[in-house]
Enzyme design. Structure first.
Site, PDB file in Angstrom:
ATOM      1  N   TYR A  19       6.911  12.871  34.771  1.00 51.32           N
ATOM      2  CA  TYR A  19       6.109  11.932  33.957  1.00 51.32           C
ATOM      3  C   TYR A  19       5.289  12.800  33.006  1.00 51.32           C
ATOM      4  O   TYR A  19       4.120  13.096  33.251  1.00 51.32           O
ATOM      5  CB  TYR A  19       5.218  11.124  34.897  1.00 51.32           C
ATOM      6  CG  TYR A  19       4.526   9.916  34.301  1.00 51.32           C
ATOM      7  CD1 TYR A  19       5.176   8.689  34.202  1.00 51.32           C
ATOM      8  CD2 TYR A  19       3.199   9.989  33.874  1.00 51.32           C
ATOM      9  CE1 TYR A  19       4.522   7.581  33.683  1.00 51.32           C
ATOM     10  CE2 TYR A  19       2.540   8.885  33.367  1.00 51.32           C
ATOM     11  CZ  TYR A  19       3.212   7.689  33.274  1.00 51.32           C
ATOM     12  OH  TYR A  19       2.563   6.582  32.777  1.00 51.32           O
TER      13      TYR A  19
ATOM     14  N   TYR B 280      -1.037   4.058  35.838  1.00 50.19           N
ATOM     15  CA  TYR B 280      -0.026   4.459  36.816  1.00 50.19           C
ATOM     16  C   TYR B 280      -0.560   5.638  37.616  1.00 50.19           C
ATOM     17  O   TYR B 280      -1.325   6.465  37.104  1.00 50.19           O
ATOM     18  CB  TYR B 280       1.276   4.821  36.081  1.00 50.19           C
ATOM     19  CG  TYR B 280       2.389   5.262  36.994  1.00 50.19           C
ATOM     20  CD1 TYR B 280       2.729   4.508  38.122  1.00 50.19           C
ATOM     21  CD2 TYR B 280       3.092   6.442  36.748  1.00 50.19           C
ATOM     22  CE1 TYR B 280       3.729   4.924  38.974  1.00 50.19           C
ATOM     23  CE2 TYR B 280       4.102   6.862  37.584  1.00 50.19           C
ATOM     24  CZ  TYR B 280       4.419   6.102  38.704  1.00 50.19           C
ATOM     25  OH  TYR B 280       5.406   6.518  39.549  1.00 50.19           O
TER      26      TYR B 280
HETATM   27  N1  LIG Z   1       6.843   0.266  34.003  1.00 53.63           N
HETATM   28  C1  LIG Z   1       6.199   0.997  34.882  1.00 53.63           C
HETATM   29  O1  LIG Z   1       6.769   1.549  35.811  1.00 53.63           O
HETATM   30  C2  LIG Z   1       4.695   1.131  34.749  1.00 53.63           C
HETATM   31  C3  LIG Z   1       3.931   1.489  35.876  1.00 53.63           C
HETATM   32  C4  LIG Z   1       2.543   1.571  35.749  1.00 53.63           C
HETATM   33  C5  LIG Z   1       1.947   1.324  34.535  1.00 53.63           C
HETATM   34  N2  LIG Z   1       2.721   0.972  33.435  1.00 53.63           N
HETATM   35  C6  LIG Z   1       2.048   0.713  32.176  1.00 53.63           C
HETATM   36  O2  LIG Z   1       2.233  -0.633  31.802  1.00 53.63           O
HETATM   37  C7  LIG Z   1       2.021  -0.742  30.399  1.00 53.63           C
HETATM   38  C8  LIG Z   1       3.146  -1.577  29.784  1.00 53.63           C
HETATM   39  O3  LIG Z   1       4.346  -0.856  29.875  1.00 53.63           O
HETATM   40  P1  LIG Z   1       5.719  -1.448  30.407  1.00 53.63           P
HETATM   41  O4  LIG Z   1       6.257  -0.443  31.397  1.00 53.63           O
HETATM   42  O5  LIG Z   1       5.572  -2.843  30.821  1.00 53.63           O
HETATM   43  O6  LIG Z   1       6.696  -1.309  29.139  1.00 53.63           O
HETATM   44  P2  LIG Z   1       6.905  -2.148  27.806  1.00 53.63           P
HETATM   45  O7  LIG Z   1       7.988  -1.429  27.086  1.00 53.63           O
HETATM   46  O8  LIG Z   1       7.107  -3.604  28.103  1.00 53.63           O
HETATM   47  O9  LIG Z   1       5.504  -2.030  27.083  1.00 53.63           O
HETATM   48  C9  LIG Z   1       5.085  -0.959  26.296  1.00 53.63           C
HETATM   49  C10 LIG Z   1       4.712  -1.558  24.957  1.00 53.63           C
HETATM   50  O10 LIG Z   1       3.969  -0.598  24.200  1.00 53.63           O
HETATM   51  C11 LIG Z   1       4.292  -0.833  22.860  1.00 53.63           C
HETATM   52  N3  LIG Z   1       3.839   0.303  22.043  1.00 53.63           N
HETATM   53  C12 LIG Z   1       4.267   1.584  22.059  1.00 53.63           C
HETATM   54  N4  LIG Z   1       3.587   2.300  21.140  1.00 53.63           N
HETATM   55  C13 LIG Z   1       2.706   1.452  20.555  1.00 53.63           C
HETATM   56  C14 LIG Z   1       1.736   1.583  19.521  1.00 53.63           C
HETATM   57  N5  LIG Z   1       1.533   2.752  18.897  1.00 53.63           N
HETATM   58  N6  LIG Z   1       1.023   0.496  19.155  1.00 53.63           N
HETATM   59  C15 LIG Z   1       1.219  -0.709  19.762  1.00 53.63           C
HETATM   60  N7  LIG Z   1       2.126  -0.889  20.747  1.00 53.63           N
HETATM   61  C16 LIG Z   1       2.855   0.182  21.129  1.00 53.63           C
HETATM   62  C17 LIG Z   1       5.801  -1.037  22.881  1.00 53.63           C
HETATM   63  O11 LIG Z   1       6.262  -1.664  21.701  1.00 53.63           O
HETATM   64  C18 LIG Z   1       5.929  -1.939  24.102  1.00 53.63           C
HETATM   65  O12 LIG Z   1       5.833  -3.303  23.734  1.00 53.63           O
HETATM   66  C19 LIG Z   1       1.929   0.678  29.861  1.00 53.63           C
HETATM   67  O13 LIG Z   1       0.579   1.064  29.736  1.00 53.63           O
HETATM   68  C20 LIG Z   1       2.579   1.474  30.979  1.00 53.63           C
HETATM   69  O14 LIG Z   1       2.182   2.837  31.008  1.00 53.63           O
HETATM   70  C21 LIG Z   1       4.077   0.868  33.544  1.00 53.63           C
END
Ligand SMILES: NC(=O)c1ccc[n+]([C@@H]2O[C@H](COP(=O)([O-])OP(=O)(O)OC[C@H]3O[C@@H](n4cnc5c(N)ncnc54)[C@H](O)[C@@H]3O)[C@@H](O)[C@H]2O)c1
Length: 298
Positions: free
Chosen positions: A190, A180
């Protein structure tokens, strides 16, 4: 037609515990292109996730085009904070959500994959997970432990996944993580060291591309996605405002969809992207290109 054809390829998507995040959308896009899908799922959320699947509560989201359905070949327990089971403290190993699932470390998941499918058996690895216990604290107020935990789970885990899984990859293997813009520019709120973790993840994308490219011939990329109201993002507390602000100030003034990220991930994981490695690709309707907010709408 120039197809994204992943027929015969196996993907591991680490970080799926419901149908609302990028990991799920990516799994769906990869399956739509013909890949088989294994998941790595965080033990505290694994029980609820598998119950929802068994009870058919996610049937609607599991639908693919035609009469096809998304199926998971395996769902492995994975806590990406731990490289080996011995690294997990006793209170974690004995916790009721962890006790029954077997070896939930990165090494444990690797061994299960090797046992289930042999070697080499994998083509695509997606790192779609992040966690920062102090995400609501400004960086300046984040404890050392909170900061190191954010970096460990959200960035180092990708290094460990590459080291463990690259030896299982078939020719043309591809790793992809999700980052991000907060790793490059200030996104107030953040916190907890998540901005530092994203900066590390992006720098590591370049270094790992070189090291793992030379050692195993695999590709390493990241997608920098615009804001999306997943479960993890909703925990930050102001995701709706982030989406609205970004949409109204982007070159293409609309919010992103999780499918936009899924489709880009399918392309980057496919042979069509065979010369793309060490890249951070923006899927954000162009927001990263802006240097000034537009006039607020009257
Ligand atoms: N949602 C946004 O706005 C956004 C923007 C840019 C990047 N991202 C990134 O996308 C990726 C996915 O996130 P998302 O927003 O789709 O949310 P999400 O909740 O679908 O995914 C996050 C996942 O991480 C898992 N998790 C947390 N701690 C963990 C651990 N110790 N071991 C294994 N799994 C673990 C959670 O169970 C969850 O399934 C992340 O890296 C997030 O930073 C998200």
């Amino acid at each position: 037609m120039l197809p994204i054809d992943l027929t015969g390829k196996r993907a591991l998507v680490a970080g799926v515990s419901d149908d609302g995040g990028f990991g799920f959308a990516i799994a769906k896009a990869l399956a739509e292109a013909g890949a088989t899908i294994c998941l790595g799922s965080w033990p505290p959320a694994l029980g609820i996730f598998t119950k929802l699947l068994e009870r058919g509560k996610m049937d609607e989201s599991m639908r693919l085009s035609g009469d096809r359905r998304l199926e998971f070949e395996r769902i492995y327990p994975l806590d990406a904070a731990f490289d080996t089971l011995a690294d997990a403290p006793a209170e974690v190993r004995e916790n009721k959500r962890y006790k029954e699932v077997g070896d939930f470390s990165i090494q444990g998941m690797t061994e299960r994959l090797r046992g289930d499918f042999g070697k080499p058996s994998l083509d695509i690895v997606i790192h779609s997970l992040a966690n920062a216990p102090e995400v609501k604290s400004p960086l300046v107020d984040t404890s050392r432990q909170g900061y190191l935990s954010a970096i460990s789970v959200s960035a180092y885990s990708n290094v460990s996944l590459v080291r463990n899984l690259a030896p299982l990859m078939r020719e043309g293997g591809s790793f992809l993580s999700l980052t991000y813009m907060a790793g490059e520019r200030v996104i107030p709120g953040y916190g907890g060291g998540m901005s530092s973790a994203k900066a590390a993840l992006e720098a590591d994308t370049r270094t790992l591309a070189f090291e793992a490219g030379r050692r195993w011939g695999v590709r390493i990329n990241a997608i920098s996605a615009g804001p999306w109201a997943s479960r993890a993002a909703s925990a930050i507390g102001f995701i709706d405002m982030m989406i609205k602000y970004t949409a109204s100030n982007s070159p293409l003034p609309r919010p992103i969809e999780a499918d936009d990220v899924g489709n880009t991930a399918a392309f980057l994981s496919s042979p069509l992207a065979r010369s793309i490695t060490g890249s951070v690709v923006y899927v954000d309707n162009g927001y990263h290109a802006m240097g000034m907010a537009t006039e607020p709408e009257k």
